[in-house]
Design an enzyme around this catalytic site. Structure first.
Site, PDB file in Angstrom:
ATOM      1  N   HIS A 173      -6.731   7.826  -1.531  1.00 40.07           N
ATOM      2  CA  HIS A 173      -7.334   6.506  -1.342  1.00 40.07           C
ATOM      3  C   HIS A 173      -8.626   6.425  -2.144  1.00 40.07           C
ATOM      4  O   HIS A 173      -9.291   7.433  -2.363  1.00 40.07           O
ATOM      5  CB  HIS A 173      -7.648   6.264   0.138  1.00 40.07           C
ATOM      6  CG  HIS A 173      -6.435   6.264   1.008  1.00 40.07           C
ATOM      7  ND1 HIS A 173      -6.185   7.223   1.949  1.00 40.07           N
ATOM      8  CD2 HIS A 173      -5.394   5.405   1.064  1.00 40.07           C
ATOM      9  CE1 HIS A 173      -5.031   6.971   2.554  1.00 40.07           C
ATOM     10  NE2 HIS A 173      -4.530   5.878   2.028  1.00 40.07           N
ATOM     11  N   HIS A 209       0.841  -1.209   0.000  1.00 44.01           N
ATOM     12  CA  HIS A 209       0.000   0.000   0.000  1.00 44.01           C
ATOM     13  C   HIS A 209       0.877   1.260   0.000  1.00 44.01           C
ATOM     14  O   HIS A 209       0.674   2.175  -0.806  1.00 44.01           O
ATOM     15  CB  HIS A 209      -0.914  -0.055   1.227  1.00 44.01           C
ATOM     16  CG  HIS A 209      -1.779   1.146   1.439  1.00 44.01           C
ATOM     17  ND1 HIS A 209      -3.125   1.161   1.161  1.00 44.01           N
ATOM     18  CD2 HIS A 209      -1.498   2.376   1.929  1.00 44.01           C
ATOM     19  CE1 HIS A 209      -3.627   2.346   1.451  1.00 44.01           C
ATOM     20  NE2 HIS A 209      -2.659   3.109   1.923  1.00 44.01           N
ATOM     21  N   GLU A 210       1.858   1.281   0.884  1.00 40.33           N
ATOM     22  CA  GLU A 210       2.744   2.454   0.955  1.00 40.33           C
ATOM     23  C   GLU A 210       3.567   2.598  -0.322  1.00 40.33           C
ATOM     24  O   GLU A 210       3.797   3.705  -0.807  1.00 40.33           O
ATOM     25  CB  GLU A 210       3.675   2.348   2.169  1.00 40.33           C
ATOM     26  CG  GLU A 210       2.958   2.352   3.519  1.00 40.33           C
ATOM     27  CD  GLU A 210       2.073   3.570   3.736  1.00 40.33           C
ATOM     28  OE1 GLU A 210       2.345   4.638   3.158  1.00 40.33           O
ATOM     29  OE2 GLU A 210       1.084   3.439   4.479  1.00 40.33           O
ATOM     30  N   HIS A 251       1.498   4.170  -3.007  1.00 38.19           N
ATOM     31  CA  HIS A 251       1.455   5.627  -2.823  1.00 38.19           C
ATOM     32  C   HIS A 251       2.739   6.247  -3.373  1.00 38.19           C
ATOM     33  O   HIS A 251       2.710   7.193  -4.155  1.00 38.19           O
ATOM     34  CB  HIS A 251       1.395   5.994  -1.340  1.00 38.19           C
ATOM     35  CG  HIS A 251       0.026   5.949  -0.726  1.00 38.19           C
ATOM     36  ND1 HIS A 251      -1.073   6.477  -1.325  1.00 38.19           N
ATOM     37  CD2 HIS A 251      -0.392   5.458   0.475  1.00 38.19           C
ATOM     38  CE1 HIS A 251      -2.134   6.311  -0.533  1.00 38.19           C
ATOM     39  NE2 HIS A 251      -1.745   5.692   0.570  1.00 38.19           N
TER      40      HIS A 251
END
Ligand SMILES: *[C@@H]1O[C@H](CO)[C@@H](O)[C@H](O)[C@H]1NC(C)=O
Ligand SMILES: *[C@@H]1O[C@H](CO)[C@@H](O)[C@H](O)[C@H]1NC(C)=O
Ligand SMILES: *[C@@H]1O[C@H](CO)[C@@H](O)[C@H](O)[C@H]1NC(C)=O
Ligand SMILES: *[C@@H]1O[C@H](CO)[C@@H](O)[C@H](O)[C@H]1NC(C)=O
Ligand SMILES: [Zn+2]
Length: 557
Positions: free
Chosen positions: A336, A253-254, A257
């Site tokens: 998100h 997830h990071e 980003h």
């Protein structure tokens, strides 16, 4: 002999920060993106050079044969990072390795020649830049900053070894220059550098739900992020609270980003759809986020639109990727997906139980639309949530009635993947919409150790068990209300299966229908298009055999 002229560093040193909040039971689930972002040091990017200069001919004079290769992500633990004990460190390393392997299997880039070297921030090492655009050294450094010490990526000091050198041009029009810092060795065979910073930072301590946060700090001339920091909150890793799969998903997830799925990067995405001479010609997409007719901010790029259209089975031309709006001022965006529409996505604001988190087609489409990656869209996992539900799925007005995905009231049932029992709940991101969320514990049908609670209900737990809405009770008990119950299942075809209840034979369970079981009162509902349809919706592979059967339990280890 004078060294060949160096290309000016024109790196964007914008620090972009995003943070992930864990779905910790009881903890306030709040995304800290905006707070972290506000505190991040943001350095304005150097002016973009004319296009001709950004495509220098290759040394062999032939046009570059663009053939994207899997992205090579190099992780580096900075000196500031806390040491982790042997077992903890190994667990984290295994999770990070898994995350990096996953991302490399999905994203490919055009690899640069030679080792990866990060540019220095001209605004840090330089006291002034030549500002006369008619002079040869326009925008080059005219005088060194005597206080210049080091480069940082968020709060990590970048080793000199990872940094390109820098020069000072004492005269506006003369090629004469003095070397301020030499080139470092760089990182061989690397396309992206991930500083993995394990630390109990103030940010970690301030927000109990925060597991990790990230910021990218360097990009290449096309804007593709080259280096980032992922801060993993030291205290949240300890003990068994956060398993390897959950940690790996957090890192993915990071990474997503940092690699481009970020509100600070949306406007720098590029359209590389037109190709020429075997390479891609890219143009800036400009602004890609716009409000739809109802005030929902969406990402409008071609792959995202077509992925969402195909997911929701809608041909609506304006079906952009909806962005989460909790705590976001009107007209602004977050990094998100809107969780009512893309629940379970790896880029939803909150990640739930690892078996329910999906690397979904819409997220991969967004990474494709950055223009920096060739994405293997065939490796997307089924999102399931909302599939085929049409244009208005997940809107506040449509979620209010009980449906295949949303529920009303506060009863017990099944999580929509049917791997877990669930309770009808809401959260701030759902804005009043409700869905069956996995129970706090004992929720997994596939865990044998969750069994033996209520033998009168006929439940069976184990790798092949799934959740069914049921009010089965043994004959001798008074009727129970409908709830989620775990029974064993066996696929007999796509969307066709049999089930087995404690003490019963295998019975056909027709999708969309309901059945009764000999020896029980009440009935079992057979979900339609949820079970035996998605090959990638399964309990974790390592759950097979983790529960010793009576025979294996007798085997001495
Ligand atoms: C900019 O540089 C050119 C060429 O050296 C010079 O002729 C001109 O006067 C300079 N302009 C200013 C504003 O200094
Ligand atoms: C759903 O409908 C009920 C009444 O039917 C109303 O009270 C409630 O506010 C609605 N909720 C949402 C989220 O629209
Ligand atoms: C949940 O865990 C608590 C503490 O470990 C335990 O007391 C409780 O019985 C568990 N509940 C279920 C439904 O397993
Ligand atoms: C089970 O639920 C069904 C449908 O809700 C209901 O018609 C039936 O009476 C219930 N049976 C028992 C034994 O509670
Ligand atoms: Zn996030």
């Amino acid at each position: 002999m004078a060294p060949p002229p160096r290309r000016r560093p024109r790196v964007a040193t914008l620090a972009v920060v995003a943070a992930l909040v864990a779905a910790l039971p009881g903890a306030l689930q709040k995304c800290v993106f905006d707070e972290v972002q506000a505190r991040a040091r943001v350095v304005r990017a150097a002016p973009v050079p004319p296009p001709a200069a950004s495509h220098p001919p290759q040394t062999d004079g032939r046009p570059r044969a663009a053939s994207p290769q899997p992205i090579r992500i190099r992780t580096w633990t900075p000196a500031e990072s806390d040491g982790l004990s042997g077992a903890e460190g190994e667990r984290l390393q295994a999770a990070v390795d898994e995350a990096v392997r996953t991302v490399s299997s999905l994203l490919s880039v055009n690899r640069g020649p030679g080792p990866l070297l990060l540019s220095r921030d001209v605004n840090k090492y330089c006291k002034f830049l030549w500002k006369n655009s008619s002079t040869a050294n326009y925008n080059r450094c005219g005088r060194a900053n005597k206080n210049y010490r080091a480069e940082t990526c968020l709060d990590v000091t970048i080793p000199d070894d990872h940094l390109a050198g820098c020069d000072v041009y004492p005269h506006a029009d003369s090629p004469r220059r003095t070397r301020l810092r030499p080139d470092g060795a760089g990182l061989p065979r690397s396309d992206f550098l991930l500083y993995l910073h394990v630390r109990a930072t103030d940010k970690c301590r301030a927000e109990p739900g925060v597991l990790a946060y990230a910021a990218h700090c360097r990009t290449d001339p096309s804007g593709r992020p080259l280096a980032a920091v992922v801060v993993i909150c030291r205290d949240k890793l300890t003990g068994a609270t956060h398993g390897r799969r959950a940690t790996a998903q957090t890192v993915i997830h990071e990474l997503f980003h940092a690699l481009g799925f970020s509100k600070e990067l949306f406007h720098t995405w590029r359209d590389c759809s037109s190709t020429f001479q075997g390479g891609a010609r890219c143009s800036p997409r400009g602004r890609v986020t716009h409000s739809d007719g109802w005030g929902q901010m969406r990402v409008y790029t071609p792959s995202v639109i077509s992925a969402l259209q195909s997911h929701l089975a809608s041909t609506h031309p304006e079906l952009g990727g909806p962005l989460e709006n909790l705590d976001v001022p009107p007209g602004r965006v977050s990094s998100h997906w809107e969780s009512r529409v893309l629940q379970g996505s790896i880029m939803a604001p909150v990640l739930g139980d690892p078996t329910t988190v999906r690397i979904d087609p819409v997220t991969l489409a967004a990474l494709q639309d950055t223009g920096w990656y060739a994405v293997d869209l065939s490796r997307a996992q089924s999102l399931v949530w909302g599939e085929g539900e049409g244009t208005t799925f997940g809107s506040l007005s449509a979620c209010n009635k009980s449906s295949a995905f949303f529920c009303t009231g506060s009863g017990f049932g099944c999580h929509y993947l049917h791997l877990h029992k669930g309770e009808c709940q809401t959260d701030p991101h759902l804005e009043g919409c409700r869905l069956y969320k996995p129970l706090k514990n004992g929720s997994e049908c596939w865990k044998e150790e969750n069994g033996e609670e209520e033998p009168w209900s006929g439940e069976l737990f184990g790798f092949h068990s799934r959740c069914f809405f049921s009010n089965l009770t043994r004959q001798n008990r008074s009727g129970g209300s409908v709830a989620g119950r775990c029974y064993r299942h066996m696929c007999t075809g796509p969307n066709r299966y049999r089930i087995q209840v404690s003490g019963s034979d295998w019975v056909d369970c027709p999708a969309g229908g309901a059945i009764q079981i000999k020896g029980y009162r009440g009935s079992v509902h057979c979900p339609d298009r949820r079970i035996c349809l998605y090959a990638d919706v399964t309990p974790p592979a390592d759950a097979v055999g983790t529960t010793p059967t009576p025979t294996t339990r007798q085997v001495p280890l």
